[in-house]
Design a protein around this motif. Structure first.
Motif, short mmCIF file in Angstrom:
data_model
loop_
_atom_site.label_atom_id
_atom_site.label_comp_id
_atom_site.label_asym_id
_atom_site.label_seq_id
_atom_site.Cartn_x
_atom_site.Cartn_y
_atom_site.Cartn_z
N ARG A 8 -4.14 40.83 28.73
CA ARG A 8 -3.37 39.70 29.27
C ARG A 8 -3.77 38.45 28.52
N VAL A 9 -2.79 37.61 28.26
CA VAL A 9 -3.10 36.26 27.79
C VAL A 9 -2.95 35.35 29.00
N HIS A 10 -3.99 34.60 29.34
CA HIS A 10 -3.90 33.77 30.54
C HIS A 10 -2.98 32.57 30.36
N ASN A 11 -2.88 32.08 29.13
CA ASN A 11 -1.97 30.96 28.85
C ASN A 11 -0.53 31.43 29.00
N ASP A 12 0.32 30.61 29.58
CA ASP A 12 1.71 31.03 29.77
C ASP A 12 2.53 30.91 28.48
N ASP B 95 -0.18 17.02 29.12
CA ASP B 95 0.98 17.64 29.78
C ASP B 95 0.62 17.98 31.22
N PRO B 96 1.19 17.25 32.19
CA PRO B 96 0.85 17.50 33.59
C PRO B 96 1.11 18.94 34.02
N ARG B 97 2.03 19.60 33.34
CA ARG B 97 2.33 20.98 33.69
C ARG B 97 1.13 21.90 33.50
N ASN B 98 0.23 21.50 32.59
CA ASN B 98 -0.87 22.40 32.23
C ASN B 98 -2.21 22.02 32.85
N VAL B 99 -2.20 21.23 33.89
CA VAL B 99 -3.45 20.83 34.52
C VAL B 99 -4.21 22.04 35.08
N ALA B 100 -3.49 22.92 35.76
CA ALA B 100 -4.17 24.08 36.35
C ALA B 100 -4.70 25.00 35.26
N LEU B 101 -3.90 25.19 34.21
CA LEU B 101 -4.35 26.03 33.09
C LEU B 101 -5.57 25.40 32.42
N THR B 102 -5.53 24.09 32.22
CA THR B 102 -6.66 23.38 31.61
C THR B 102 -7.92 23.54 32.46
N ASP B 103 -7.77 23.37 33.75
CA ASP B 103 -8.92 23.55 34.66
C ASP B 103 -9.47 24.97 34.56
N HIS B 104 -8.56 25.92 34.53
CA HIS B 104 -8.96 27.32 34.44
C HIS B 104 -9.76 27.57 33.15
N LEU B 105 -9.27 27.03 32.04
CA LEU B 105 -9.95 27.24 30.76
C LEU B 105 -11.32 26.57 30.76
N PHE C 85 -2.01 15.34 23.18
CA PHE C 85 -1.50 16.58 22.58
C PHE C 85 -2.63 17.47 22.06
N ASP C 86 -3.65 17.68 22.89
CA ASP C 86 -4.74 18.60 22.54
C ASP C 86 -4.27 20.04 22.75
N VAL C 87 -4.30 20.83 21.70
CA VAL C 87 -3.89 22.24 21.85
C VAL C 87 -4.97 23.01 22.61
N LEU C 88 -4.56 23.73 23.62
CA LEU C 88 -5.51 24.50 24.44
C LEU C 88 -5.96 25.77 23.72
N PRO C 89 -7.19 26.21 23.98
CA PRO C 89 -7.62 27.51 23.46
C PRO C 89 -6.92 28.63 24.22
N LEU C 90 -6.95 29.83 23.66
CA LEU C 90 -6.36 30.98 24.34
C LEU C 90 -7.43 31.72 25.14
N ALA C 91 -7.07 32.09 26.38
CA ALA C 91 -7.94 32.98 27.16
C ALA C 91 -7.31 34.36 27.09
N ARG D 199 -12.81 42.18 30.10
CA ARG D 199 -13.47 40.87 29.99
C ARG D 199 -12.47 39.85 29.46
N VAL D 200 -12.83 38.58 29.62
CA VAL D 200 -11.96 37.50 29.17
C VAL D 200 -12.72 36.71 28.11
N ALA D 201 -12.08 36.45 26.98
CA ALA D 201 -12.73 35.67 25.93
C ALA D 201 -11.84 34.49 25.55
N LEU D 202 -12.49 33.40 25.13
CA LEU D 202 -11.77 32.18 24.73
C LEU D 202 -11.71 32.09 23.21
N PHE D 203 -10.58 31.63 22.70
CA PHE D 203 -10.41 31.49 21.25
C PHE D 203 -9.72 30.17 20.94
N ASP D 204 -10.34 29.40 20.06
CA ASP D 204 -9.67 28.18 19.59
C ASP D 204 -8.61 28.54 18.57
N LEU D 205 -7.45 27.95 18.68
CA LEU D 205 -6.41 28.18 17.69
C LEU D 205 -6.72 27.30 16.48
#
Ligand code: HEM
Ligand code: HEM
Lengths: 369, 369
Positions: free
Chosen positions: B119-123, B141-151, B164-170, B176-182
């Motif tokens: 699964r990719v947690h980012n939508d 982006d207010p739409r991504n507050v919950a995703l940002t908090d989750h990350l 315009f900070d690009v979020l990492p991918l979960a 297991r879940v791993a984080l990756f910077d794009l």
């Protein structure tokens, strides 16, 4: 509603009469429901008093799922003309309706309820002719070609042939159909100019001030009133984003774009959107300058949100048809776009009629009247 | 479909497998349906070959009732990665997807189908952070507050704090879940300027070139692929009439109006509509100048009408959700506004997932991985 629902086995007409009476007494707080109900059980229906008719018509507006202008539903002025069935008298009352509804520009939501057997064949009291040309094109409003043809078959000689010839009214009553020319002073119109682009003013566009819908049946308390024309004021998008803009209506966007000097060679310049915007600016500004009330899509949708809150406070659920409530211009900038609506239809309400000339109805022959 | 429907008493998974196989053989004209069906009856399901998976994914797009961009459904490039389940490998393949989908600006509709448990947690693969401030406002982006908090709960240190900070991918896989910077070169962005109004360019607006949806499950042949990210190219209204314009997103219309020097004291000047228009002009022009493919609402809706005709010729009915197909700008100038659609959902298709962090799923604990 707190009142219990009448038994589902009763005839629809009786059930709707009972339902309306309990709604009426519940909402007005007036006594006497029991007696009125007894009358319905005795006779199978109800004869509405003037106050009941007025309230029923207002609730029909309140229940109109496709209407975004419902906030002032309580202010609807209802003219009780149920005793009027003669076409000449109907016409006289319609002239008075147009005058009172227009109210010198401070438009008043108004409805006239006529008696049995009356129909106005025109779908709105004010409509512009659509003259089909030999090459298939149309001078005037293409939407009204069939109505124009029908009126000619009824004996109308035709108008001067401009793009904005006001059609006569075909009024049916007492078994015959009669034609009536609307006098110029009954038809208020606004010439469309633009605040900063005179070339748009030079296009010769205009529109009538008052939308008076005359092809919907008022359904209240199990009774149908097929001739109950009503008007509100316009929302500018109705004129500027549909009537004047639609390809199968006046199709004015190419001319507006030319007046604005836009580059129309690429759709990606968004010239259609630019022309649409300036036509809407022009219509709003022209009505404002003429002192004729008109809503804008930002204001009316904000009011609709108030209406929703007001209804919620009154313990009622607002029904709506999202696809009709959103404006045809910048819809996502309005709150309605971001909401969802239940489109269940409630009574009292308005129902759409088939055009009078498409119906086969006994006792009325428009060609031998 | 000419083939008879499988018996309704069969399990859904078996039925959908049979239905898909007969669709596949019917549409491709390939032989061997009987043998494949026998396999399903024997095992209760089907293991899709790569060609079947590709066709199924394309038909899922063709069936997407909310997508107005379906004309090129046959061109979808499907990357069969069903053997990939390891988060690091998934990430490497997603980087390749971003590069291949972007294709130097000549965007290619692309999908990557990963294996079980991924699964990719980012939508979406590319999303901008939304940082909630102590005063309740949001940077980004207010739409991504919950995703940002989750990350951040997953261990992300946070970005530089721009809008315009690009979020990492979960990325979740193998329990297991791993984080990756794009890396910067995986995230193509377009800086928004306006052809004639430099003040709009000075607002510092930008958007990423590629919408890669990563929160929908591909449902094909009775199988679910919860990690099957796909991209098309953007339609400019998605960016300019929603992402940058919505009040609860970047809310840029007031700033654009100020840049244009509009009078914003009265809503009846239609300054919101004017700002919306110029922002759309700006986004189209900026993508065009950057050489990044983007559709406009006039073109894409005209193409949708072609798609409808093409489907009719193929003997298929187009399903659609009108409210999603109409553009959020000047919708009545597009043909889709004037049409009606049946919104029945067919399979294969895409279904929306709940955000990964809202699900209670056994075997995956993001906080102890
Ligand atoms: C007071 C100002 C009013 C405004 C601004 C307003 C606005 C609108 C608009 C924009 C529509 C959609 C029209 C279209 O897309 O064709 C509509 C439809 C409708 N309105 Fe209103 N309205 C007003 C008054 C009224 C009144 C007084 C009534 C009845 C008493 C009414 C009943 C309806 C009905 C029944 C429809 C649906 C018409 C149809 O199906 O063609 N409205 N209204
Ligand atoms: C090729 C260019 C494409 C364009 C211009 C396009 C356009 C659009 C637009 C404008 C929407 C509505 C988005 C919204 O309002 O949030 C949409 C939704 C959608 N599209 Fe497409 N699309 C494209 C490619 C694709 C592809 C390649 C797929 C899948 C293989 C796809 C599947 C979908 C789905 C499933 C939705 C609904 C999304 C949701 O429910 O949030 N589209 N598309």
């Amino acid at each position: 509603m707190s009142a219990p629902r009448p038994h589902p086995a009763l005839p629809v007409r009786t059930r709707e009469a009972l339902e309306f009476l309990s709604l009426y007494h519940h909402e007005t707080g007036l006594p006497g429901l029991r007696e009125r109900q007894a009358e319905v059980y005795r006779t199978g229906g109800v004869t509405l008093g003037a106050a009941e008719l007025t309230h029923g018509a207002r609730v029909a507006w309140r229940n109109s799922t496709r209407c975004v202008g419902r906030l002032p539903w309580m202010t609807l002025d209802v003219r009780d003309l149920r005793h009027v069935t003669n076409p000449e008298e109907v016409f006289t009352h319609l002239l008075a309706h147009l005058r009172e509804g227009f109210n010198g520009g401070r438009v008043l939501p108004t409805m006239s309820v006529f008696g049995p057997g009356v129909r106005v064949h025109n779908d709105q009291l004010i409509r512009y002719a659509g003259y089909r040309q030999p090459d298939g094109s149309v001078i005037g409003d293409p939407r009204n070609v069939a109505l124009t043809d029908h009126l000619r078959r009824l004996g109308w000689a035709g108008g001067p042939g401009t793009r904005f010839d006001v059609l006569p009214l075909a009024i049916e009553g007492e078994g015959r159909v009669a034609l009536f020319d609307l006098p110029a002073d009954a038809v208020q119109e606004v010439v469309i100019t633009h605040p900063t682009c005179p070339e748009i003013g030079a296009l010769g566009l205009r529109w009538h001030a008052l939308p008076v819908i005359s092809n919907m049946t008022l359904e209240v308390a199990g009774q149908s009133f097929p001739c109950a024309p009503f008007n509100g004021w316009y929302l500018q998008t109705e004129i500027a984003a549909r009537n004047l803009a639609d390809r199968d209506r006046y199709d004015a966007l190419p001319a507006v774009a030319a007046a604005l000097g836009l580059d129309t060679t690429s759709r990606r310049s968004l010239w259609q959107d630019q022309a649409l915007l300036e036509l809407n600016v022009a219509v709003l500004d022209s009505f404002d300058r003429a002192g004729v009330r008109i809503a804008d899509h930002h204001g009316v949708t904000a009011q609709f949100v108030h209406f929703e809150a007001q209804e919620r406070r009154a313990g009622r659920e607002v029904r709506g048809r999202w696809s009709w409530l959103i404006p045809p211009m910048s819809p996502a900038t309005t709150p309605v776009w971001h909401r969802a609506y239940d489109d269940t239809e409630e009574r009292p309400n308005f129902t759409v009629q088939a055009p009078a000339w498409q119906e086969a109805r006994p006792g009325v022959c428009p060609f031998h009247s």
